[in-house]
Design a protein around this motif. Structure first.
Motif, PDB file in Angstrom:
ATOM      1  N   UNK A   1      56.069  77.992  77.346  1.00 49.90           N
ATOM      2  CA  UNK A   1      56.599  78.498  79.072  1.00 49.90           C
ATOM      3  C   UNK A   1      55.333  77.957  80.009  1.00 49.90           C
ATOM      4  N   UNK A   2      56.028  78.190  80.987  1.00 48.59           N
ATOM      5  CA  UNK A   2      54.711  77.673  81.809  1.00 48.59           C
ATOM      6  C   UNK A   2      53.702  78.912  82.692  1.00 48.59           C
ATOM      7  N   UNK A   3      53.017  79.381  82.481  1.00 53.72           N
ATOM      8  CA  UNK A   3      52.070  80.279  82.655  1.00 53.72           C
ATOM      9  C   UNK A   3      50.590  79.418  83.438  1.00 53.72           C
ATOM     10  N   UNK A   4      50.466  80.202  84.383  1.00 54.51           N
ATOM     11  CA  UNK A   4      49.071  79.393  85.017  1.00 54.51           C
ATOM     12  C   UNK A   4      48.233  80.466  85.609  1.00 54.51           C
TER      13      UNK A   4
ATOM     14  N   UNK B   1      47.867  89.238  84.858  1.00 52.34           N
ATOM     15  CA  UNK B   1      47.364  88.664  86.126  1.00 52.34           C
ATOM     16  C   UNK B   1      48.174  87.261  86.068  1.00 52.34           C
ATOM     17  N   UNK B   2      48.467  86.898  84.863  1.00 57.57           N
ATOM     18  CA  UNK B   2      49.179  85.344  84.451  1.00 57.57           C
ATOM     19  C   UNK B   2      50.259  85.559  86.008  1.00 57.57           C
ATOM     20  N   UNK B   3      50.942  84.204  85.777  1.00 63.38           N
ATOM     21  CA  UNK B   3      52.557  83.686  86.775  1.00 63.38           C
ATOM     22  C   UNK B   3      53.013  83.515  85.589  1.00 63.38           C
ATOM     23  N   UNK B   4      54.024  83.578  85.775  1.00 58.18           N
ATOM     24  CA  UNK B   4      55.081  82.539  85.230  1.00 58.18           C
ATOM     25  C   UNK B   4      56.063  81.464  86.467  1.00 58.18           C
ATOM     26  N   UNK B   5      56.812  80.504  86.035  1.00 57.08           N
ATOM     27  CA  UNK B   5      57.940  80.041  86.700  1.00 57.08           C
ATOM     28  C   UNK B   5      59.367  79.992  86.266  1.00 57.08           C
ATOM     29  N   UNK B   6      59.670  80.480  86.999  1.00 58.84           N
ATOM     30  CA  UNK B   6      61.623  80.588  86.994  1.00 58.84           C
ATOM     31  C   UNK B   6      61.639  79.530  88.322  1.00 58.84           C
TER      32      UNK B   6
ATOM     33  N   UNK C   1      60.814  76.901  80.292  1.00 59.82           N
ATOM     34  CA  UNK C   1      60.704  76.272  79.108  1.00 59.82           C
ATOM     35  C   UNK C   1      59.618  75.241  79.641  1.00 59.82           C
ATOM     36  N   UNK C   2      58.681  74.568  78.817  1.00 58.51           N
ATOM     37  CA  UNK C   2      57.203  74.299  79.260  1.00 58.51           C
ATOM     38  C   UNK C   2      57.646  73.213  78.266  1.00 58.51           C
ATOM     39  N   UNK C   3      57.924  71.603  79.186  1.00 59.39           N
ATOM     40  CA  UNK C   3      58.923  70.910  77.501  1.00 59.39           C
ATOM     41  C   UNK C   3      57.175  69.893  77.499  1.00 59.39           C
ATOM     42  N   UNK C   4      56.627  69.823  77.867  1.00 58.15           N
ATOM     43  CA  UNK C   4      55.057  69.478  77.241  1.00 58.15           C
ATOM     44  C   UNK C   4      54.830  69.281  75.869  1.00 58.15           C
ATOM     45  N   UNK C   5      55.513  70.665  75.077  1.00 60.42           N
ATOM     46  CA  UNK C   5      55.403  71.618  74.285  1.00 60.42           C
ATOM     47  C   UNK C   5      55.987  71.254  72.703  1.00 60.42           C
ATOM     48  N   UNK C   6      55.822  70.170  72.341  1.00 60.28           N
ATOM     49  CA  UNK C   6      55.954  70.011  71.298  1.00 60.28           C
ATOM     50  C   UNK C   6      57.568  70.879  70.227  1.00 60.28           C
ATOM     51  N   UNK C   7      55.940  72.292  70.051  1.00 58.87           N
ATOM     52  CA  UNK C   7      58.249  73.043  69.801  1.00 58.87           C
ATOM     53  C   UNK C   7      58.555  73.094  70.048  1.00 58.87           C
ATOM     54  N   UNK C   8      58.852  73.739  72.119  1.00 53.64           N
ATOM     55  CA  UNK C   8      59.995  73.097  72.591  1.00 53.64           C
ATOM     56  C   UNK C   8      61.489  71.780  72.500  1.00 53.64           C
TER      57      UNK C   8
END
Length: 519
Positions: free
Chosen positions: A130-133, A160-165, A174-181
């Protein structure tokens, strides 16, 4: 199959089923796959080529099923995998293909992967799906992006992290830079293709890939799906690399499996990129859906779409209503005028080259339900906007099948959204066999379209400024967008038999807000 020959999807008429609101087969007030299966004879008689099913997967239904918790199973409220298989079998036996929604931009926060991401913590492989920052400014979101459904596109978790939606907080991207995804969704495609589906409608097909670094917009602004401007979260070029990996999977199965993109982009040129030969097969033309009911507006959209799609060898894909937009009866004025314009627009659309999509209930002439009580509204936009945006529930009210009963034939119980009493007169039962009804108009038009196929292009015929007249294949189509009736003889080149008309044509005069096909 009803549609035969090479590349069936190029000319298919596809009917969108929103399962929750189509037909209730088990009497719990919510539509389901058994209900869809029971109504297959109705759909076959209507004359369509394929069914598109909106999500029926395991989901908490925070966004009507577009928040998927398990991409390989059926939510118990909609049935079981066995119910799905039986429905597909019956559809195929009736000559109908089946397309299912796939939702690759995000999952539900109830998905096993997202639960694992929360448990694993920052820097873990689970979070990379996912996209956590982290915050750049303590207590502030990582950037100023806003949700399509109002409010921030970021939610903070306990560490304390944030996730994108980009949508609801229960729909992490989802993080589409990730091979698993990427590997996971190739497997999901194969899972449903192995079960016999004929294709996919790709939700938020212009999403998934975000610009590197997630650049801020400079000022908070609500994300728009309409694609009128370029943005760092939609229609980023890298999305096309994904579809180039999907296309070989589709091509590896027999029976011409296909995919259609929901791609809200800034121009026909950008949309055509999704239907290049090594990517997807179709992309919805939402420009027609968004156009005013006016001859000039329609012609501009039609000309642009046909010209651009021809450069990549793809068919045009037309739509006037769906589960996300107000029904076109209401958009065009509601009441008698809105219905007349909607019938005229639909008949014009069905005469155009390419493929057409019909949203459940438009063949009954259903209007948008604007007066739903506040306490029944279910769309997340209602809650996230603080009650200022009523959302999309008005086009998702369960269908009326009969003229009587607490659910007008939808099922043996009530309905999850209340139906207007006036819909009793618009029910499928009330219109069946009634000359001039909207249901019989659609049946006649779809039957005629099979014997008088539109061609690959349109030839515009001379007409007044508030009239569109064109020929395509075996159909000559005339639509009077104006307020005054027009003698067809005044158009000069339109002698012939009337094949279908959206309203009464008497003494050779085409009324206002009316379309006619001439053979």
């Amino acid at each position: 199959m009803t549609t035969t020959g090479q590349e069936w999807w190029r000319t298919a008429v596809i009917y969108q089923v929103y399962p929750r609101s189509f037909a209730d087969g088990n009497g719990d007030g919510t539509g389901d796959l058994k209900g869809v299966r029971d109504r297959i004879p109705y759909l076959a008689e209507l004359g369509i080529d394929a069914i598109w099913l909106s999500p029926f997967y395991t989901s908490p239904l925070n966004d009507g099923g577009y928040d998927v918790a398990d991409f390989r199973d059926v939510d118990p409220r909609f049935g079981t995998l066995a119910d799905f298989d039986a429905m597909v079998t019956d559809a195929h036996a009736a000559g109908l293909r089946v397309i299912v929604d796939i939702v690759p931009n995000h999952s539900s926060s109830e998905h096993a992967w997202f639960k694992a991401a929360l448990a694993a913590g920052p820097g873990s492989p689970e979070r990379e799906r996912y996209i956590f920052r982290d915050s750049e400014v303590e207590g502030e979101p990582p950037n100023d992006w806003q949700s399509v459904f109002h409010g921030s596109a970021w939610t903070r978790v306990e560490d304390g992290q944030w996730y994108l939606h980009l949508f609801d907080s229960t729909q992490p991207d989802f993080n589409w830079e990730n091979d698993e995804v990427r590997a996971e969704f190739l497997d999901i495609l194969r899972f449903w293709l192995d079960r016999g589906v004929d294709g996919f409608r790709i939700d938020v097909a212009h999403g998934m890939v975000k610009e590197a670094g997630l650049p801020a917009l400079g000022a908070p602004q609500s994300i728009e799906m309409l694609g009128t401007t370029k943005a760092p979260y939609f229609d980023v070029d890298g999305v096309h690399d994904i579809y180039r990996t999907w296309r070989p999977v589709l091509d590896s199965y027999p029976g011409e499996r296909m995919a259609v993109a929901e791609a809200w982009v800034e121009s026909p040129e950008r949309r055509a990129m999704y239907v290049r030969a090594d990517e997807l097969h179709q992309a919805f033309n939402f420009d027609l859906l968004m156009a005013d009911f006016a001859a000039a507006d329609y012609r501009k959209v039609i000309d642009a779409e046909l010209a651009i799609n021809a450069t990549v060898g793809a068919p045009a894909t037309w739509v006037l209503s769906n589960h996300d937009r107000p029904r076109h009866v209401t958009r065009y004025g509601d009441g008698e005028t809105g219905l007349a314009r909607a019938r005229a627009a639909s008949l014009l659309m069905l005469a155009l080259p390419g493929s057409a999509y019909i949203y459940q209930g438009e063949e009954l002439g259903l209007n948008e339900v604007l007066d739903l009580p506040d306490d029944v509204l279910d769309d997340p936009t209602w809650k996230r906007s603080g009650g200022t945006d009523r959302g999309r529930d008005g086009c998702r009210v369960p269908l009326p099948w009969k003229s009587y009963g607490a659910s007008l034939g939808f099922g043996n119980a009530g309905t999850w959204l209340p139906q207007p009493p006036a819909w009793a007169e618009l029910s499928a039962e009330a219109q069946d066999g009634v000359e001039g009804s909207t249901l019989e108009l659609y049946r006649t038009a779809l039957r005629t379209r099979r014997t008088h196929r539109p061609g690959d292009a349109v030839t515009w015929l001379d007409s007044p400024s508030d009239v569109l007249a064109f020929s395509s294949g075996a159909i000559r189509c005339v639509t009077n967008f104006g307020g005054n009736p027009i003698p067809l003889a005044d158009l000069g080149t339109l002698e012939g038999d009337i094949l279908v008309a959206s309203g009464p044509v008497q003494d050779g005069t085409l009324p206002a807000n009316t379309t006619v096909w001439i053979g």
